[in-house]
Design a protein around this motif. Sequence first.
Motif, PDB file in Angstrom:
ATOM      1  N   GLY A 173      51.032  30.062  25.770  1.00 15.34           N
ATOM      2  CA  GLY A 173      51.957  29.174  27.124  1.00 15.34           C
ATOM      3  C   GLY A 173      51.446  29.618  28.205  1.00 15.34           C
ATOM      4  O   GLY A 173      51.641  29.382  29.330  1.00 15.34           O
ATOM      5  N   MET A 174      49.511  29.810  28.403  1.00 11.69           N
ATOM      6  CA  MET A 174      49.023  30.225  30.046  1.00 11.69           C
ATOM      7  C   MET A 174      47.894  29.479  30.074  1.00 11.69           C
ATOM      8  O   MET A 174      47.282  29.112  28.699  1.00 11.69           O
ATOM      9  CB  MET A 174      48.954  31.588  29.836  1.00 11.69           C
ATOM     10  N   LYS A 175      47.688  28.925  31.051  1.00 12.73           N
ATOM     11  CA  LYS A 175      45.962  27.773  31.964  1.00 12.73           C
ATOM     12  C   LYS A 175      45.293  28.975  31.718  1.00 12.73           C
ATOM     13  O   LYS A 175      45.366  30.195  31.868  1.00 12.73           O
ATOM     14  CB  LYS A 175      47.253  27.554  32.612  1.00 12.73           C
ATOM     15  N   SER A 176      44.128  28.534  31.047  1.00 10.74           N
ATOM     16  CA  SER A 176      42.674  29.047  31.896  1.00 10.74           C
ATOM     17  C   SER A 176      42.333  28.984  33.205  1.00 10.74           C
ATOM     18  O   SER A 176      42.520  28.052  33.787  1.00 10.74           O
ATOM     19  CB  SER A 176      41.585  28.216  31.084  1.00 10.74           C
ATOM     20  N   ILE A 177      42.728  29.882  33.755  1.00 11.57           N
ATOM     21  CA  ILE A 177      42.851  30.215  35.465  1.00 11.57           C
ATOM     22  C   ILE A 177      41.132  30.143  35.729  1.00 11.57           C
ATOM     23  O   ILE A 177      40.105  29.888  36.198  1.00 11.57           O
ATOM     24  CB  ILE A 177      43.651  30.913  36.248  1.00 11.57           C
ATOM     25  N   SER A 178      40.330  31.527  35.388  1.00 15.54           N
ATOM     26  CA  SER A 178      39.074  32.053  35.463  1.00 15.54           C
ATOM     27  C   SER A 178      38.585  32.798  34.289  1.00 15.54           C
ATOM     28  O   SER A 178      39.584  33.500  33.968  1.00 15.54           O
ATOM     29  CB  SER A 178      39.131  32.085  37.009  1.00 15.54           C
ATOM     30  N   PRO A 179      37.235  33.073  34.497  1.00 16.78           N
ATOM     31  CA  PRO A 179      36.550  34.051  33.454  1.00 16.78           C
ATOM     32  C   PRO A 179      37.395  35.195  33.331  1.00 16.78           C
ATOM     33  O   PRO A 179      38.434  35.900  32.629  1.00 16.78           O
ATOM     34  CB  PRO A 179      35.291  33.725  33.612  1.00 16.78           C
ATOM     35  N   LEU A 180      37.432  35.829  34.854  1.00 11.54           N
ATOM     36  CA  LEU A 180      38.195  37.550  34.547  1.00 11.54           C
ATOM     37  C   LEU A 180      39.927  37.162  34.124  1.00 11.54           C
ATOM     38  O   LEU A 180      39.943  38.280  34.124  1.00 11.54           O
ATOM     39  CB  LEU A 180      37.467  37.940  36.032  1.00 11.54           C
ATOM     40  N   VAL A 181      40.432  36.519  35.105  1.00 13.53           N
ATOM     41  CA  VAL A 181      41.596  36.209  34.644  1.00 13.53           C
ATOM     42  C   VAL A 181      41.593  35.956  33.273  1.00 13.53           C
ATOM     43  O   VAL A 181      43.310  36.388  32.507  1.00 13.53           O
ATOM     44  CB  VAL A 181      42.622  35.205  36.326  1.00 13.53           C
ATOM     45  N   ASP A 182      41.205  35.326  32.876  1.00 10.26           N
ATOM     46  CA  ASP A 182      41.386  34.800  31.440  1.00 10.26           C
ATOM     47  C   ASP A 182      41.467  35.875  30.323  1.00 10.26           C
ATOM     48  O   ASP A 182      41.785  36.267  29.697  1.00 10.26           O
ATOM     49  CB  ASP A 182      40.381  33.629  30.652  1.00 10.26           C
ATOM     50  N   ILE A 183      40.375  36.945  30.682  1.00 11.11           N
ATOM     51  CA  ILE A 183      40.017  38.224  29.997  1.00 11.11           C
ATOM     52  C   ILE A 183      41.075  39.298  30.208  1.00 11.11           C
ATOM     53  O   ILE A 183      41.862  39.699  29.041  1.00 11.11           O
ATOM     54  CB  ILE A 183      39.322  38.943  30.189  1.00 11.11           C
ATOM     55  N   GLY A 184      41.947  38.927  31.648  1.00 17.69           N
ATOM     56  CA  GLY A 184      43.440  40.292  31.432  1.00 17.69           C
ATOM     57  C   GLY A 184      44.328  39.620  30.457  1.00 17.69           C
ATOM     58  O   GLY A 184      44.676  40.260  30.529  1.00 17.69           O
ATOM     59  N   ASN A 185      44.605  38.666  30.208  1.00 16.23           N
ATOM     60  CA  ASN A 185      45.389  37.892  29.915  1.00 16.23           C
ATOM     61  C   ASN A 185      45.819  37.614  28.449  1.00 16.23           C
ATOM     62  O   ASN A 185      46.264  37.988  27.968  1.00 16.23           O
ATOM     63  CB  ASN A 185      46.029  36.695  30.141  1.00 16.23           C
ATOM     64  N   PHE A 186      43.963  37.740  27.498  1.00 20.97           N
ATOM     65  CA  PHE A 186      44.186  38.170  26.841  1.00 20.97           C
ATOM     66  C   PHE A 186      44.255  39.134  25.761  1.00 20.97           C
ATOM     67  O   PHE A 186      44.228  39.291  25.131  1.00 20.97           O
ATOM     68  CB  PHE A 186      42.371  37.145  26.341  1.00 20.97           C
ATOM     69  N   SER A 187      43.538  40.034  27.466  1.00 22.58           N
ATOM     70  CA  SER A 187      43.879  41.963  26.392  1.00 22.58           C
ATOM     71  C   SER A 187      45.041  41.717  27.244  1.00 22.58           C
ATOM     72  O   SER A 187      45.645  42.723  25.644  1.00 22.58           O
ATOM     73  CB  SER A 187      43.302  42.264  27.994  1.00 22.58           C
ATOM     74  N   MET A 188      45.995  41.531  27.345  1.00 29.19           N
ATOM     75  CA  MET A 188      48.037  41.726  27.342  1.00 29.19           C
ATOM     76  C   MET A 188      48.150  41.009  26.543  1.00 29.19           C
ATOM     77  O   MET A 188      49.345  41.748  25.436  1.00 29.19           O
ATOM     78  CB  MET A 188      48.486  41.190  29.086  1.00 29.19           C
ATOM     79  N   LEU A 189      47.842  39.964  25.696  1.00 31.50           N
ATOM     80  CA  LEU A 189      48.532  39.708  24.503  1.00 31.50           C
ATOM     81  C   LEU A 189      47.747  40.170  23.666  1.00 31.50           C
ATOM     82  O   LEU A 189      48.594  40.879  22.436  1.00 31.50           O
ATOM     83  CB  LEU A 189      47.974  38.083  24.310  1.00 31.50           C
ATOM     84  N   LEU A 190      47.015  41.227  23.901  1.00 29.04           N
ATOM     85  CA  LEU A 190      45.796  41.988  21.862  1.00 29.04           C
ATOM     86  C   LEU A 190      46.710  43.368  22.434  1.00 29.04           C
ATOM     87  O   LEU A 190      47.489  43.878  21.508  1.00 29.04           O
ATOM     88  CB  LEU A 190      44.997  42.081  22.645  1.00 29.04           C
ATOM     89  N   THR A 191      47.147  43.625  23.751  1.00 30.41           N
ATOM     90  CA  THR A 191      47.295  45.435  23.562  1.00 30.41           C
ATOM     91  C   THR A 191      49.120  45.353  24.006  1.00 30.41           C
ATOM     92  O   THR A 191      49.380  46.618  23.877  1.00 30.41           O
ATOM     93  CB  THR A 191      46.459  45.977  24.858  1.00 30.41           C
ATOM     94  N   GLY A 192      49.395  44.400  24.394  1.00 30.41           N
ATOM     95  CA  GLY A 192      50.747  44.374  24.926  1.00 30.41           C
ATOM     96  C   GLY A 192      51.026  45.420  26.530  1.00 30.41           C
ATOM     97  O   GLY A 192      52.067  45.364  26.912  1.00 30.41           O
ATOM     98  N   GLN A 193      49.837  46.004  26.629  1.00 28.01           N
ATOM     99  CA  GLN A 193      49.640  46.466  28.550  1.00 28.01           C
ATOM    100  C   GLN A 193      49.141  45.279  29.703  1.00 28.01           C
ATOM    101  O   GLN A 193      48.275  44.616  29.351  1.00 28.01           O
ATOM    102  CB  GLN A 193      48.770  47.464  28.252  1.00 28.01           C
TER     103      GLN A 193
END
Length: 287
Positions: free
Chosen positions: A75-95
């Motif tokens: 349910g997350m839109k791709s916004i920009s490379p850096l924001v996408d990395i942050g969101n992907f990391s959040m899904l991976l780690t829960g942080q």
Amino acid sequence: ANRPDCLSIIGLAKEIGTVLNRKVVDLPVFDLEENDVFKVSSVTKNCDAFHFVKVSNLMNIVIPQSIVSYLNAHGMKSISPLVDIGNFSMLLTGQPLHMYDLSKVDGELVARDDFEGKVLALDDNEYDVKKGDVVIADKSKVCCLGGVMGLRSVEIDENTSEVGIEAAHFYHAQIRHEVKRLGLSSPSSSLFIKGTNPYIIKDSLAVTLALIKYLCKDAVIEGYSKFDEVKPLNPSFDFSLARLNSRLGSAFTEEEVDTIISRVGLVREGDKVLSSKYRLDLAEQCD
């Protein structure tokens, strides 16, 4: 709510590994050493940990379609490379993470709760911040609604090359109160409301930086600093096999108990079980 570790892909993998007795594959991490290149602090009891990494030379990052599809599936839109990395990391780690364009930040960042006024958030809406709300501010302005959403004033854009990555721990009840009053929710706040794990913040940043280096080999990790007043984890708790069997009316053996305890990721030493920073829900024998 009592298992926030399962609100992440890594945590869920550990849980499935426990149930199926399968080894969990470790993700690559980046070794972090403190050097205080960029100073951060907190003057509010509602933020007891504030870790920060400065990264530069972040240009020409291309996010793989597999990550974009993964974000979309959550349910997350791709916004920009850096924001996408942050969101992907959040899904991976829960942080949850927040990224700042450091060219727009004026001096050190401080978590505080004494600001009062209106701010423009990344959703293009203006919010009325009251005293008691947690914000992240530099010397001249507010930069983020702590644990909820960033502000336009330090937004990452296509020209951003130097980034500050924040990974913090906020008191869950305070974030819940702010979200309800402001009528503003986000993927980050939904995790903070349930209670994130302050003992794995550095681990989460290490995963994030490994991801950045994988996608942008020229990226330079310039510094890591932190403010951390989290209460130390209780190193162990009492455990008695006799009390266990008496309580359950069972006849578990030492070997059976040690096998299950090890599968959960804990270690038993005599009449003690060593605590794990990954399983904060296991704090006494009855757990």
